[in-house]
Design an enzyme around this catalytic site. Structure first.
Site, PDB file in Angstrom:
ATOM      1  N   HIS A 280      65.509  28.124  73.799  1.00  0.00           N
ATOM      2  CA  HIS A 280      66.624  27.383  74.392  1.00  0.00           C
ATOM      3  C   HIS A 280      67.880  28.256  74.472  1.00  0.00           C
ATOM      4  O   HIS A 280      67.825  29.462  74.272  1.00  0.00           O
ATOM      5  CB  HIS A 280      66.864  26.076  73.644  1.00  0.00           C
ATOM      6  CG  HIS A 280      65.595  25.317  73.404  1.00  0.00           C
ATOM      7  ND1 HIS A 280      64.889  24.702  74.417  1.00  0.00           N
ATOM      8  CD2 HIS A 280      64.855  25.161  72.269  1.00  0.00           C
ATOM      9  CE1 HIS A 280      63.781  24.161  73.917  1.00  0.00           C
ATOM     10  NE2 HIS A 280      63.736  24.441  72.621  1.00  0.00           N
TER      11      HIS A 280
ATOM     12  N   GLU B 207      68.881  23.242  67.504  1.00  0.00           N
ATOM     13  CA  GLU B 207      67.785  24.203  67.491  1.00  0.00           C
ATOM     14  C   GLU B 207      68.214  25.513  68.118  1.00  0.00           C
ATOM     15  O   GLU B 207      67.854  26.601  67.637  1.00  0.00           O
ATOM     16  CB  GLU B 207      66.585  23.632  68.247  1.00  0.00           C
ATOM     17  CG  GLU B 207      65.395  24.573  68.328  1.00  0.00           C
ATOM     18  CD  GLU B 207      64.280  24.042  69.205  1.00  0.00           C
ATOM     19  OE1 GLU B 207      63.239  24.739  69.294  1.00  0.00           O
ATOM     20  OE2 GLU B 207      64.429  22.960  69.805  1.00  0.00           O
TER      21      GLU B 207
ATOM     22  N   HIS C 168      61.304  28.877  67.410  1.00  0.00           N
ATOM     23  CA  HIS C 168      61.680  27.483  67.640  1.00  0.00           C
ATOM     24  C   HIS C 168      61.763  26.721  66.319  1.00  0.00           C
ATOM     25  O   HIS C 168      61.389  27.225  65.260  1.00  0.00           O
ATOM     26  CB  HIS C 168      60.649  26.793  68.537  1.00  0.00           C
ATOM     27  CG  HIS C 168      60.668  27.253  69.954  1.00  0.00           C
ATOM     28  ND1 HIS C 168      61.433  26.648  70.929  1.00  0.00           N
ATOM     29  CD2 HIS C 168      60.016  28.273  70.571  1.00  0.00           C
ATOM     30  CE1 HIS C 168      61.257  27.269  72.079  1.00  0.00           C
ATOM     31  NE2 HIS C 168      60.395  28.270  71.889  1.00  0.00           N
TER      32      HIS C 168
ATOM     33  N   GLU D 161      57.069  27.456  65.290  1.00  0.00           N
ATOM     34  CA  GLU D 161      57.909  26.319  64.930  1.00  0.00           C
ATOM     35  C   GLU D 161      58.173  26.451  63.434  1.00  0.00           C
ATOM     36  O   GLU D 161      57.286  26.223  62.613  1.00  0.00           O
ATOM     37  CB  GLU D 161      57.187  25.003  65.231  1.00  0.00           C
ATOM     38  CG  GLU D 161      56.982  24.719  66.694  1.00  0.00           C
ATOM     39  CD  GLU D 161      58.264  24.293  67.382  1.00  0.00           C
ATOM     40  OE1 GLU D 161      59.246  23.957  66.681  1.00  0.00           O
ATOM     41  OE2 GLU D 161      58.284  24.299  68.610  1.00  0.00           O
TER      42      GLU D 161
END
Length: 319
Positions: free
Chosen positions: A109, A146, A201, A283
């Site tokens: 992101h 995040e 992430h 993650e």
């Protein structure tokens, strides 16, 4: 980001099956770290009611439709627009075991994505489907994003890899208006002829869902996507990262996906489908669980996370 999709195991109740059985799938170096985790209770016991995963729009939420047509939806531009400077590259150290190796770090992101909803919602071709350019990502219940987490860990990871002599490139460094789009993120690694790419992430699942997982590319051959040459080396990279992440951080593999192995294979992610070099996603934990969030917002733990990822990359590149 929240990970729901056709390749994902459904969430399961923590404690339904012992993690120790599935941990055999991790590399041997992980077992010692997991033993310490189990003996001390680790950073948290992972208990809590099962809650359905929170869907946050992402590179991971699309279904798996037939191969995308060559023509984009009428609402989407055909080409991925450049929205910022070229990826940031490090100056490699004079010496070190990774001298001559190129690593691309993909911080998930962009901190400014929320200001560019129209741009990040436009569709790009990932070979098997058309998906959104990017998303805003998830956040903790207190609002820590995040995007900020991934950029901080990426900086720490870059420093560690540079110390080993690697040339490191970031797909974005908070230096562009939004994105890059998921197809461009893959292209950056491809054009760098990277020896390894890791997309960083944090998940956005339900409370009580805890732990990390590494996402591996599945075999895809559709449109512009052909992952078959990278499936095996990407699995090797992912297994090494998972093993070192357990050992260094003391965190447990996910209790809601991957059957306790910390490994999940997917075929619907543009960042993996379009890669031609070894690549995985990690993650690092679940931002919507308070115990995991306490770790993810800790500078000391982030440094451990970066070191765990780094040691897995180093192990992979040294063979």
């Amino acid at each position: 980001m929240s990970y729901t999709g056709p390749d994902l195991d459904p969430p399961r109740r923590p404690g339904r099956r012992p993690l120790t059985v599935a941990l055999a799938a991790l590399v041997p170096g992980a077992l010692l770290g997991w033993g310490v985790y189990a003996a001390t209770g680790g950073p948290g016991d992972g208990s809590g009611p099962e809650t359905a995963a929170v869907r946050t729009p992402s590179d991971t939420t699309a279904s798996t439709p037939p191969a995308a047509s060559a023509t984009p939806p009428t609402s989407a531009p055909a080409d991925d627009e450049k929205t910022g400077p070229s990826p940031t590259a490090s100056a490699p150290a004079a010496a070190g075991p990774l001298k001559g190796k190129v690593v691309v770090i993909d911080p998930g992101h962009n901190p400014s994505n929320f200001q560019h909803t129209a741009e990040i919602n436009r569709k790009v071709n990932i070979g098997t489907a058309w998906k959104e350019c990017d998303t805003t990502g998830t956040a903790t219940n207190s609002g820590e994003t995040e995007a900020a987490f991934t950029l901080d860990v990426a900086h720490r990871l870059r420093a560690l890899l540079e110390e080993q002599g690697a040339t490191v490139k970031l797909t974005q460094d908070g230096d562009r208006a939004y994105g890059p789009c998921i197809d461009e993120r893959a292209r950056i690694g491809n054009e760098a002829n990277a020896d390894a790419v890791v997309s960083v992430h944090a998940d956005g699942s339900g409370a009580g869902n805890r732990g990390f997982h590494v996402i591996l590319p599945g075999p895809v051959n559709s449109g512009a996507a052909d992952t078959r040459p990278i499936v095996a080396p990407s699995r090797d990279l992912g297994e090494r990262i998972a093993g070192s992440f357990v050992r260094v951080t003391g965190s447990a593999p996910s209790n809601y996906v991957g059957d306790g192995t910390g490994l999940v294979t997917r075929k619907d992610l543009g960042g993996l489908n379009l890669s031609t070099v070894p690549k995985v996603f990690i993650e690092c934990g679940n931002m919507r669980d308070t115990k995991d969030a306490a770790l993810l917002t800790s500078g000391a733990w982030r440094q451990k996370a970066a070191r765990g990822i780094s040691e897995g990359i180093v192990s992979f590149l040294r063979g």
